[in-house]
Scaffold this motif. Structure first.
Motif, PDB file in Angstrom:
ATOM      1  N   ILE A  89      28.989  36.065  30.132  1.00  0.00           N
ATOM      2  CA  ILE A  89      29.234  34.567  29.789  1.00  0.00           C
ATOM      3  C   ILE A  89      28.917  34.213  28.630  1.00  0.00           C
ATOM      4  N   LYS A  90      28.071  34.479  27.694  1.00  0.00           N
ATOM      5  CA  LYS A  90      27.623  33.807  26.550  1.00  0.00           C
ATOM      6  C   LYS A  90      29.136  33.924  25.369  1.00  0.00           C
ATOM      7  N   ALA A  91      29.620  35.686  25.320  1.00  0.00           N
ATOM      8  CA  ALA A  91      30.838  35.786  25.001  1.00  0.00           C
ATOM      9  C   ALA A  91      31.850  34.964  25.433  1.00  0.00           C
ATOM     10  N   ILE A  92      31.778  34.209  26.831  1.00  0.00           N
ATOM     11  CA  ILE A  92      32.912  33.908  27.269  1.00  0.00           C
ATOM     12  C   ILE A  92      32.530  31.982  26.501  1.00  0.00           C
ATOM     13  N   GLN A  93      31.323  32.032  26.089  1.00  0.00           N
ATOM     14  CA  GLN A  93      31.227  30.576  25.725  1.00  0.00           C
ATOM     15  C   GLN A  93      31.341  30.413  23.579  1.00  0.00           C
ATOM     16  N   ASP A  94      31.208  31.842  22.843  1.00  0.00           N
ATOM     17  CA  ASP A  94      31.884  31.591  22.065  1.00  0.00           C
ATOM     18  C   ASP A  94      32.951  32.231  21.267  1.00  0.00           C
ATOM     19  N   ASN A  95      33.293  32.695  22.238  1.00  0.00           N
ATOM     20  CA  ASN A  95      35.127  32.918  22.574  1.00  0.00           C
ATOM     21  C   ASN A  95      36.328  31.523  21.787  1.00  0.00           C
ATOM     22  N   PRO A  96      36.386  31.477  20.403  1.00  0.00           N
ATOM     23  CA  PRO A  96      36.716  30.130  20.120  1.00  0.00           C
ATOM     24  C   PRO A  96      38.410  30.753  20.956  1.00  0.00           C
ATOM     25  N   ARG A  97      38.960  32.026  21.112  1.00  0.00           N
ATOM     26  CA  ARG A  97      40.254  32.466  21.349  1.00  0.00           C
ATOM     27  C   ARG A  97      40.302  32.602  22.529  1.00  0.00           C
ATOM     28  N   GLU A  98      38.830  31.842  23.464  1.00  0.00           N
ATOM     29  CA  GLU A  98      39.370  32.162  24.983  1.00  0.00           C
ATOM     30  C   GLU A  98      39.638  30.921  25.903  1.00  0.00           C
ATOM     31  N   SER A  99      40.657  30.923  26.836  1.00  0.00           N
ATOM     32  CA  SER A  99      42.360  29.722  26.867  1.00  0.00           C
ATOM     33  C   SER A  99      41.509  29.617  28.439  1.00  0.00           C
ATOM     34  N   ARG A 100      40.376  29.751  29.074  1.00  0.00           N
ATOM     35  CA  ARG A 100      40.325  29.934  30.513  1.00  0.00           C
ATOM     36  C   ARG A 100      38.894  29.426  30.479  1.00  0.00           C
ATOM     37  N   LYS A 101      38.078  29.374  29.529  1.00  0.00           N
ATOM     38  CA  LYS A 101      36.395  29.545  28.982  1.00  0.00           C
ATOM     39  C   LYS A 101      36.203  28.251  30.002  1.00  0.00           C
ATOM     40  N   VAL A 102      37.238  26.805  29.911  1.00  0.00           N
ATOM     41  CA  VAL A 102      36.466  25.997  30.880  1.00  0.00           C
ATOM     42  C   VAL A 102      36.260  26.323  32.444  1.00  0.00           C
ATOM     43  N   PHE A 103      37.456  26.918  32.688  1.00  0.00           N
ATOM     44  CA  PHE A 103      38.010  27.276  33.633  1.00  0.00           C
ATOM     45  C   PHE A 103      36.993  28.533  34.451  1.00  0.00           C
ATOM     46  N   MET A 104      36.467  29.458  33.862  1.00  0.00           N
ATOM     47  CA  MET A 104      35.503  30.912  34.057  1.00  0.00           C
ATOM     48  C   MET A 104      34.392  30.260  34.242  1.00  0.00           C
ATOM     49  N   LEU A 105      33.706  29.237  33.648  1.00  0.00           N
ATOM     50  CA  LEU A 105      32.637  28.368  33.396  1.00  0.00           C
ATOM     51  C   LEU A 105      31.791  27.836  34.566  1.00  0.00           C
TER      52      LEU A 105
END
Length: 188
Positions: A89-105
């Motif tokens: 979860i932290k890696a997803i939050q901190d990943n600037p390249r994660e295009s799916r961040k908002v959806f997943m969180l």
């Protein structure tokens, strides 16, 4: 502790599968798979997790393991899942390249709201369906199932070509995870 953990023999060898909530394809990114591997390595070194086979797919993980230092397997797995959940979860939050961040969180947050024993985010499903492996034939069948998972999904042609599994160890090559206890099955 989840009511779905059913490890009856604390010294048994178990096949388990556990999935991301909603079967979301989180592990399409290697950095998230690497976090799972780092956690397995930690559990091997410091918590007595003996690994016989493993595979990280896009939305679930398979393990054949045993607890060898008097730790109940359900507690060992619970610690593993809690830690990996937080770190991913932290890696997803901190990943600037994660295009799916908002959806997943958002999805993980909504799943947590449905559960009485989870706060903030729920990453892993609560069920593991542990199966105690009682014979050499059953152990080999589960190892083959784990290693053929990426082949069945069309990711690779040969199991040993999939980097995020123990199939290469079983093919006599060096895999990504040290200390895999390769099972030797001899048919009579």
């Amino acid at each position: 502790m989840s009511r779905n953990y059913k490890f009856h023999n604390p010294e048994g060898l178990y096949f388990i599968s556990f999935a991301v909530v909603g079967w979301l394809d989180v592990f399409t990114r290697n950095e998230y798979k690497d976090l799972v591997l780092e956690s397995i390595e930690f559990c091997q070194k410091y918590k007595g997790m003996e690994i016989h086979a493993w595979c990280i797919m896009t939305n679930h993980v398979h393990l054949i393991f045993r607890s060898i230092e008097n730790q109940k397997p359900e507690l060992l797995l619970g610690d593993f899942k809690r830690f990996t959940s937080r770190s991913i979860i932290k890696a997803i939050q901190d990943n600037p390249r994660e295009s799916r961040k908002v959806f997943m969180l958002d999805f993980f947050k909504k799943e947590a709201a449905k559960s009485s024993n989870t706060t903030n985010f729920q990453f892993w499903r609560h069920d593991n369906k542990p199966i105690e492996l009682w014979s050499s034939a059953v152990i080999q069948q589960k190892i083959d199932y784990i290693h053929n998972n990426p082949v069945a999904e069309g990711i690779v042609f040969r199991p040993e070509d999939y980097k995020y599994s123990s199939a290469s160890d079983y093919a006599g090559e060096k895999g990504m995870l040290d200390g895999v206890c390769v099972f030797q099955y001899f048919k009579l």
